[in-house]
Design a protein around this motif. Structure first.
Motif, PDB file in Angstrom:
ATOM      1  N   GLY A 236     -42.504  10.604 -25.372  1.00 46.07           N
ATOM      2  CA  GLY A 236     -42.611   9.306 -26.025  1.00 46.07           C
ATOM      3  C   GLY A 236     -42.502   9.412 -27.539  1.00 46.07           C
ATOM      4  N   LYS A 237     -43.170  10.405 -28.103  1.00 50.44           N
ATOM      5  CA  LYS A 237     -43.111  10.604 -29.561  1.00 50.44           C
ATOM      6  C   LYS A 237     -41.688  10.910 -30.020  1.00 50.44           C
ATOM      7  CE  LYS A 237     -47.836  12.413 -30.086  1.00 50.44           C
ATOM      8  NZ  LYS A 237     -48.636  13.620 -30.447  1.00 50.44           N
ATOM      9  N   LEU A 238     -40.989  11.719 -29.221  1.00 52.75           N
ATOM     10  CA  LEU A 238     -39.611  12.061 -29.568  1.00 52.75           C
ATOM     11  C   LEU A 238     -38.709  10.834 -29.488  1.00 52.75           C
ATOM     12  CD1 LEU A 238     -37.514  14.170 -30.314  1.00 52.75           C
ATOM     13  CD2 LEU A 238     -37.298  14.739 -27.872  1.00 52.75           C
ATOM     14  N   ALA A 239     -38.915  10.017 -28.470  1.00 51.96           N
ATOM     15  CA  ALA A 239     -38.124   8.781 -28.335  1.00 51.96           C
ATOM     16  C   ALA A 239     -38.332   7.889 -29.552  1.00 51.96           C
ATOM     17  CB  ALA A 239     -38.534   8.046 -27.061  1.00 51.96           C
ATOM     18  N   LEU A 240     -39.589   7.743 -29.983  1.00 52.34           N
ATOM     19  CA  LEU A 240     -39.894   6.922 -31.156  1.00 52.34           C
ATOM     20  C   LEU A 240     -39.265   7.522 -32.409  1.00 52.34           C
ATOM     21  CD1 LEU A 240     -41.471   4.505 -32.310  1.00 52.34           C
ATOM     22  CD2 LEU A 240     -43.431   6.031 -32.594  1.00 52.34           C
ATOM     23  N   HIS A 241     -39.330   8.827 -32.557  1.00 50.42           N
ATOM     24  CA  HIS A 241     -38.727   9.513 -33.702  1.00 50.42           C
ATOM     25  C   HIS A 241     -37.221   9.266 -33.762  1.00 50.42           C
ATOM     26  CE1 HIS A 241     -37.868  12.773 -36.582  1.00 50.42           C
ATOM     27  NE2 HIS A 241     -36.872  13.098 -35.761  1.00 50.42           N
ATOM     28  N   LEU A 242     -36.554   9.394 -32.615  1.00 51.20           N
ATOM     29  CA  LEU A 242     -35.101   9.215 -32.595  1.00 51.20           C
ATOM     30  C   LEU A 242     -34.705   7.768 -32.880  1.00 51.20           C
ATOM     31  CD1 LEU A 242     -34.202  11.466 -29.532  1.00 51.20           C
ATOM     32  CD2 LEU A 242     -33.777  11.943 -31.951  1.00 51.20           C
TER      33      LEU A 242
ATOM     34  N   GLU B 118     -52.458  13.040 -32.495  1.00 52.72           N
ATOM     35  CA  GLU B 118     -52.330  12.419 -31.181  1.00 52.72           C
ATOM     36  C   GLU B 118     -51.655  11.051 -31.252  1.00 52.72           C
ATOM     37  OE1 GLU B 118     -56.135  12.308 -29.346  1.00 52.72           O
ATOM     38  OE2 GLU B 118     -56.367  14.481 -29.265  1.00 52.72           O
ATOM     39  N   LYS B 119     -51.424  10.539 -32.453  1.00 48.95           N
ATOM     40  CA  LYS B 119     -50.797   9.229 -32.605  1.00 48.95           C
ATOM     41  C   LYS B 119     -49.340   9.278 -32.150  1.00 48.95           C
ATOM     42  CE  LYS B 119     -53.712   7.826 -36.500  1.00 48.95           C
ATOM     43  NZ  LYS B 119     -53.738   7.395 -37.916  1.00 48.95           N
ATOM     44  N   VAL B 120     -48.807   8.110 -31.789  1.00 51.59           N
ATOM     45  CA  VAL B 120     -47.432   8.062 -31.267  1.00 51.59           C
ATOM     46  C   VAL B 120     -46.409   8.485 -32.316  1.00 51.59           C
ATOM     47  CG1 VAL B 120     -47.858   6.329 -29.486  1.00 51.59           C
ATOM     48  CG2 VAL B 120     -47.312   5.573 -31.814  1.00 51.59           C
ATOM     49  N   ASP B 121     -46.766   8.387 -33.601  1.00 50.62           N
ATOM     50  CA  ASP B 121     -45.844   8.815 -34.645  1.00 50.62           C
ATOM     51  C   ASP B 121     -46.240  10.188 -35.191  1.00 50.62           C
ATOM     52  OD1 ASP B 121     -48.154   8.095 -35.920  1.00 50.62           O
ATOM     53  OD2 ASP B 121     -47.203   6.843 -37.455  1.00 50.62           O
ATOM     54  N   GLY B 122     -47.034  10.925 -34.403  1.00 49.19           N
ATOM     55  CA  GLY B 122     -47.544  12.217 -34.863  1.00 49.19           C
ATOM     56  C   GLY B 122     -46.646  13.396 -34.567  1.00 49.19           C
TER      57      GLY B 122
ATOM     58  N   ASP C 283     -54.891   1.160 -49.263  1.00 50.26           N
ATOM     59  CA  ASP C 283     -54.216   0.431 -48.183  1.00 50.26           C
ATOM     60  C   ASP C 283     -52.892   1.118 -47.843  1.00 50.26           C
ATOM     61  OD1 ASP C 283     -56.020  -1.608 -47.528  1.00 50.26           O
ATOM     62  OD2 ASP C 283     -55.421  -2.779 -49.275  1.00 50.26           O
ATOM     63  N   GLN C 284     -52.186   1.587 -48.895  1.00 44.82           N
ATOM     64  CA  GLN C 284     -50.912   2.254 -48.668  1.00 44.82           C
ATOM     65  C   GLN C 284     -51.108   3.666 -48.137  1.00 44.82           C
ATOM     66  OE1 GLN C 284     -48.191   1.981 -51.947  1.00 44.82           O
ATOM     67  NE2 GLN C 284     -48.640  -0.163 -52.348  1.00 44.82           N
ATOM     68  N   VAL C 285     -52.112   4.349 -48.678  1.00 39.66           N
ATOM     69  CA  VAL C 285     -52.366   5.725 -48.262  1.00 39.66           C
ATOM     70  C   VAL C 285     -52.734   5.804 -46.781  1.00 39.66           C
ATOM     71  CG1 VAL C 285     -53.936   7.687 -48.553  1.00 39.66           C
ATOM     72  CG2 VAL C 285     -52.967   6.567 -50.550  1.00 39.66           C
ATOM     73  N   LYS C 286     -53.431   4.786 -46.271  1.00 42.00           N
ATOM     74  CA  LYS C 286     -53.836   4.788 -44.862  1.00 42.00           C
ATOM     75  C   LYS C 286     -52.633   4.878 -43.923  1.00 42.00           C
ATOM     76  CE  LYS C 286     -56.726   1.223 -44.700  1.00 42.00           C
ATOM     77  NZ  LYS C 286     -57.739   0.281 -44.174  1.00 42.00           N
ATOM     78  N   THR C 287     -51.475   4.435 -44.394  1.00 42.02           N
ATOM     79  CA  THR C 287     -50.279   4.495 -43.551  1.00 42.02           C
ATOM     80  C   THR C 287     -49.677   5.901 -43.516  1.00 42.02           C
ATOM     81  OG1 THR C 287     -48.711   3.936 -45.329  1.00 42.02           O
ATOM     82  CG2 THR C 287     -49.764   2.110 -44.181  1.00 42.02           C
ATOM     83  N   LEU C 288     -50.104   6.773 -44.431  1.00 43.81           N
ATOM     84  CA  LEU C 288     -49.525   8.112 -44.508  1.00 43.81           C
ATOM     85  C   LEU C 288     -50.234   9.132 -43.633  1.00 43.81           C
ATOM     86  CD1 LEU C 288     -48.965   8.435 -48.369  1.00 43.81           C
ATOM     87  CD2 LEU C 288     -47.489   7.394 -46.659  1.00 43.81           C
ATOM     88  N   GLY C 289     -51.453   8.813 -43.197  1.00 39.44           N
ATOM     89  CA  GLY C 289     -52.221   9.762 -42.403  1.00 39.44           C
ATOM     90  C   GLY C 289     -53.554  10.040 -43.055  1.00 39.44           C
ATOM     91  N   PRO C 290     -54.393  10.884 -42.448  1.00 39.89           N
ATOM     92  CA  PRO C 290     -55.708  11.196 -43.002  1.00 39.89           C
ATOM     93  C   PRO C 290     -55.604  11.744 -44.427  1.00 39.89           C
ATOM     94  CG  PRO C 290     -55.510  12.041 -40.767  1.00 39.89           C
ATOM     95  CD  PRO C 290     -54.142  11.571 -41.173  1.00 39.89           C
ATOM     96  N   LEU C 291     -56.405  11.190 -45.323  1.00 45.01           N
ATOM     97  CA  LEU C 291     -56.341  11.565 -46.729  1.00 45.01           C
ATOM     98  C   LEU C 291     -56.674  13.032 -46.945  1.00 45.01           C
ATOM     99  CD1 LEU C 291     -55.875  10.624 -49.607  1.00 45.01           C
ATOM    100  CD2 LEU C 291     -58.266   9.907 -49.732  1.00 45.01           C
TER     101      LEU C 291
END
Length: 448
Positions: free
Chosen positions: A119-125, A278-282, A339-347
């Motif tokens: 699933g992650k690969l499908a989302l990446h592609l 573990e996130k779908v974009d991970g 707010d923007q940093v939260k979209t990048l992943g754990p600080l």
């Protein structure tokens, strides 16, 4: 994060030689012994360790290094270069066919994470290559495997082809390929069955599926936490199926990381992706050079920049950059940036990717998840605008009011103010001027 133990050992070894004006053969010998022990403790294959140490030693004892004005730095560069080469040298892109559909066959043992990785690969592609993927439920043996893939597909809005668990995987794949052509879907990702161990039945079935699908990519999914066994698994699958690439999962876990350093050398097949959360974009492309730099504490600024370019709104960033340079960056600015940093992943993970971050005292204990960032934002939002602009005005009574308004403790408020002060010091060092380092984020203005 994987490699932390290895990184600490190697960094300590490098630090002892870094500033030396002269490096002797005895120095190199001691250093190589420490490097050998560090790699073996990280569960790197002993044959790989022996070859790596010999290569580094041979280059380090070369005339160019021994007579250099900065021999310590030269040796560190050699270790970095050899570490990069050990993991493949450069990023290897996934094989995409010029004649759709591209077929990708996901293989590996049960529990390695094939289904979620599919699933992650499908989302990446879809995101990176503008593809229209189809997920194929080819695992008819594991309980709930089909349901799991359907759930993943629904979560990322990607279609899933299944025919239940009463039809053979060979028939499922044959019909899935036709379905992809009929629906003009240009990428087919087949989630195959795994076993708890490699057996003849599994391999025969995978060989038959390979013969039908004629895949452009056979992606072996390996759990990095299995250590040396991961290398044995990779070698077996490669011998029987001739894999084209490897995806390492659970690299964000508490694992020694030796598998990543061994698999490329043992199989001579590239590590193409790494599961970092573990996130779908991970799922991230694996860059050997960047990983080598992270292991040696040199940071991974390029990966942070790529994350920022994907997720951060660039408007008004020049104004923010100016604030950082003239030290007028406030808690209000910090609030909007979070707010923007939260979209990048754990600080905490982002900061660890900064050059020299391993030298920051207490960073290894710092945890800042999305939930904790929400707590910080609640504290700042409970302040008046004047207090956000001038935090030095926060006396005991004001802090008590903020604690009541945000539902957080006085200790958390004091910790935030202390961290904000330390962050401003870090930003000052990164923004250029007075001989300091330039901000690696250029005009984007991101301080983290």
């Amino acid at each position: 994060m994987a490699f932390e133990g290895l990184g600490e050992r190697l960094q300590a070894t490098m630090d002892r030689i870094k500033g030396k004006g002269k490096v002797t053969e005895a120095d190199i010998k001691v250093m190589m012994r420490e490097v050998r022990l560090a790699l073996l403790e990280a569960d790197v294959n002993f044959k790989v360790v022996k070859s790596f140490v010999n290569d580094v030693k041979e280059r380090a004892l070369g005339q160019d290094v021994m007579t250099s004005l900065t021999p310590g730095q030269q040796v560190i560069k050699i270790v970095r270069d050899e570490l990069t080469a050990l993991m493949g040298g450069e990023n290897s892109r996934i094989n995409l066919s010029n004649k759709p559909p591209t077929v990708i066959m996901m293989v590996g043992l049960q529990g390695a994470g094939k289904t979620t990785t599919s699933g992650k690969l499908a989302l990446h592609l879809r995101k990176k290559h503008n593809k229209k993927p189809l997920l194929v439920a080819g695992d008819i043996y594991r309980p709930a495997a089909i349901d799991q893939l359907q759930t993943v597909g629904k979560q990322i809005d990607i279609p899933v082809f299944d025919m239940g668990d009463k039809v053979s995987p060979q028939e499922i794949v044959t019909n899935a390929l036709q379905h992809a052509r009929d629906e003009h879907l240009d990428t087919v990702i087949i989630d195959t069955a795994g076993r708890l161990h490699i057996d003849e039945t599994l391999m025969n079935e995978l060989k038959e599926v390979k013969g039908i699908a004629k895949p452009d990519e056979i992606m072996l999914v390996v759990d990095a936490m299995t250590g040396q066994d991961a290398v044995n698994v990779a070698e077996s699958f490669n011998d029987l199926l001739d894999i084209t690439g490897v995806t390492l999962t659970k690299l964000d876990g508490d694992t020694r990381g030796g598998a990543a350093l061994s698999i490329r050398s043992v199989t001579e097949k590239p590590i193409k992706f790494a599961g970092m959360s573990e996130k779908v974009d991970g799922l991230e492309p694996f860059h050997p050079d960047r990983m080598a730099q992270r292991i040696l504490g040199m940071g991974d600024v390029l990966s942070i920049i790529e994350k920022a370019q994907e997720n951060v709104v660039l408007e008004d960033q020049k104004a923010l950059q100016k604030k950082i340079k003239d030290q007028s960056f406030t808690l209000e600015d910090f609030l909007s940036q979070m707010d923007q940093v939260k979209t990048l992943g754990p600080l905490d993970e982002l900061i660890k990717m900064m050059p020299g971050a391993n030298k920051i005292k207490g960073l290894d204990k710092m945890k800042m998840s999305g939930k904790e960032i929400d707590h910080v934002q609640a504290i700042i939002r409970s302040m008046t605008m004047e207090e956000r602009e001038n935090p030095e005005k926060l006396n005991a009574s004001r802090k008590k009011r903020i604690a009541a308004g945000s539902g957080r403790s006085l200790q958390e408020i004091n910790r935030l103010l202390k961290q904000f002060t330390e962050m401003k010091k870090m930003m000052k060092q990164m923004t250029g001027g007075k001989g300091k380092k330039k901000n690696p984020f250029g005009g984007m203005g991101l301080p983290f």
